[in-house]
Design an enzyme around this catalytic site. Structure first.
Site, PDB file in Angstrom:
ATOM      1  N   HIS A  83      -3.566  -5.800   2.015  1.00 15.80           N
ATOM      2  CA  HIS A  83      -3.345  -5.977   3.451  1.00 15.80           C
ATOM      3  C   HIS A  83      -3.920  -7.334   3.834  1.00 15.80           C
ATOM      4  CE1 HIS A  83      -2.198  -1.775   4.129  1.00 15.80           C
ATOM      5  NE2 HIS A  83      -3.222  -1.420   3.400  1.00 15.80           N
ATOM      6  N   ARG A  86     -12.215   6.374  -1.747  1.00 10.09           N
ATOM      7  CA  ARG A  86     -11.259   5.362  -1.290  1.00 10.09           C
ATOM      8  C   ARG A  86     -11.641   4.001  -1.853  1.00 10.09           C
ATOM      9  NH1 ARG A  86      -7.651   7.161   2.050  1.00 10.09           N
ATOM     10  NH2 ARG A  86      -6.888   5.100   2.635  1.00 10.09           N
ATOM     11  N   CYS A 107       0.831  -1.204   0.000  1.00  7.60           N
ATOM     12  CA  CYS A 107       0.000   0.000   0.000  1.00  7.60           C
ATOM     13  C   CYS A 107       0.868   1.258   0.000  1.00  7.60           C
ATOM     14  CB  CYS A 107      -0.991  -0.058   1.153  1.00  7.60           C
ATOM     15  SG  CYS A 107      -2.484   0.888   0.828  1.00  7.60           S
TER      16      CYS A 107
HETATM   17  N1  GLN Z   1      -2.145   6.723   2.317  1.00  8.98           N
HETATM   18  C1  GLN Z   1      -2.187   5.879   1.155  1.00  8.98           C
HETATM   19  C2  GLN Z   1      -3.519   5.956   0.433  1.00  8.98           C
HETATM   20  O1  GLN Z   1      -4.535   6.187   1.022  1.00  8.98           O
HETATM   21  C3  GLN Z   1      -1.865   4.444   1.537  1.00  8.98           C
HETATM   22  C4  GLN Z   1      -2.902   3.794   2.415  1.00  8.98           C
HETATM   23  C5  GLN Z   1      -2.440   2.524   3.079  1.00  8.98           C
HETATM   24  O2  GLN Z   1      -1.247   2.259   3.153  1.00  8.98           O
HETATM   25  N2  GLN Z   1      -3.365   1.767   3.617  1.00  8.98           N
HETATM   26  O3  GLN Z   1      -3.535   5.772  -0.761  1.00  8.98           O
END
Ligand code: GLN
Length: 239
Positions: free
Chosen positions: A194, A125, A91
């Site tokens: 994840h 998101r 990520c």
């Molecule tokens: N901050 C980054 C995004 O939102 C990565 C998020 C994460 O590592 N879960 O794209």
């Protein structure tokens, strides 16, 4: 002996991504392979040699905090990769393996340029379970599973050596219109998964261990392990 470098454990460790190190260590230990963990916080030096480099996920804010420290290690990390280190970025860590990240507030962070990808924040998101058909070149035994939660959308560039880690069967991956998930180039791997990703995808974990050993000239195959629990956990992601 396998040296595992963990970049910024206090800043980049969302959703228990540190569990990836545990999976790497346990799957080595069960086969009688010793490991040593080397955590790197901002301001710390890099070791002369590393077999695996891990960079986990994190909030935009944490990425902003560690970005300058990471840039200071840009050449050092590249040298470790040239020397045979295997890299896994998850990520935020994946995004850092690319050229740059445009965050949701418009700020731009430089990456390491180890993968030919760029990331820019999207409107919504990308969250939820994800199932990925891995790139055939990786010869992985099963679909990769996990969950994702990121605002960034990642695009692969023109470098033919940077290939998608796989095709999205379910979920978002690199972005809604891409149909791909993650990227890899040689022994550098980036993924949005994840879970953490390695305990639930033991084939992927073993691929990293095998590549790390092969880079040191060890060609012996890894002893198979009983992965019933891992497979049951992975099955829950596929339903
Ligand atoms: N901050 C980054 C995004 O939102 C990565 C998020 C994460 O590592 N879960 O794209």
């Amino acid at each position: 002996m396998i040296t595992l470098l963990w970049m910024y454990p206090r800043h980049l460790n969302t959703y228990g991504d540190g569990g990836n190190l545990l999976a790497l260590r346990m799957r080595c230990r069960w086969r009688g392979i010793d490991t040593v963990l080397w955590p790197v916080d901002p301001g710390d030096r890099l070791p002369r040699r590393a077999d695996v480099v891990f960079i986990g996920g994190g909030q935009d804010r944490s990425q902003t905090v560690v970005a300058p420290a990471l840039q200071q290690h840009r050449d050092g990390l590249e040298a470790l990769v040239d020397d045979g280190a295997v890299v896994l970025g998850v990520c935020a860590g994946y995004q850092f393996l690319g050229h740059r990240i445009v965050q949701s507030d418009g700020s731009v962070l430089d990456g390491l340029g180890l993968l030919d990808v760029v990331t820019a924040a999207g409107a919504e998101r990308c969250t939820g379970k994800i199932v990925v058909d891995p790139h055939p070149a990786l010869e992985l035994p099963a679909t990769l599973v996990g969950f994702e939660n990121h605002g960034g959308r990642t695009r692969l560039g023109g470098d033919p050596e940077t290939r998608p880690l796989g095709r999205v069967v379910r979920g978002h991956g690199n972005g809604d219109d891409e149909g791909t998930e993650g990227a890899f180039r040689g022994d550098v791997f980036g993924t949005y998964l994840h879970g953490p990703v390695l305990p639930t995808n033991p084939g992927f974990c073993d691929l990293l261990i095998r590549r790390a050993l092969n880079a040191r000239g060890a060609t012996t195959d890894l002893e198979p392990l009983p992965d019933g629990v891992e497979h049951d956990a992975a099955a829950a992601y596929r339903t």
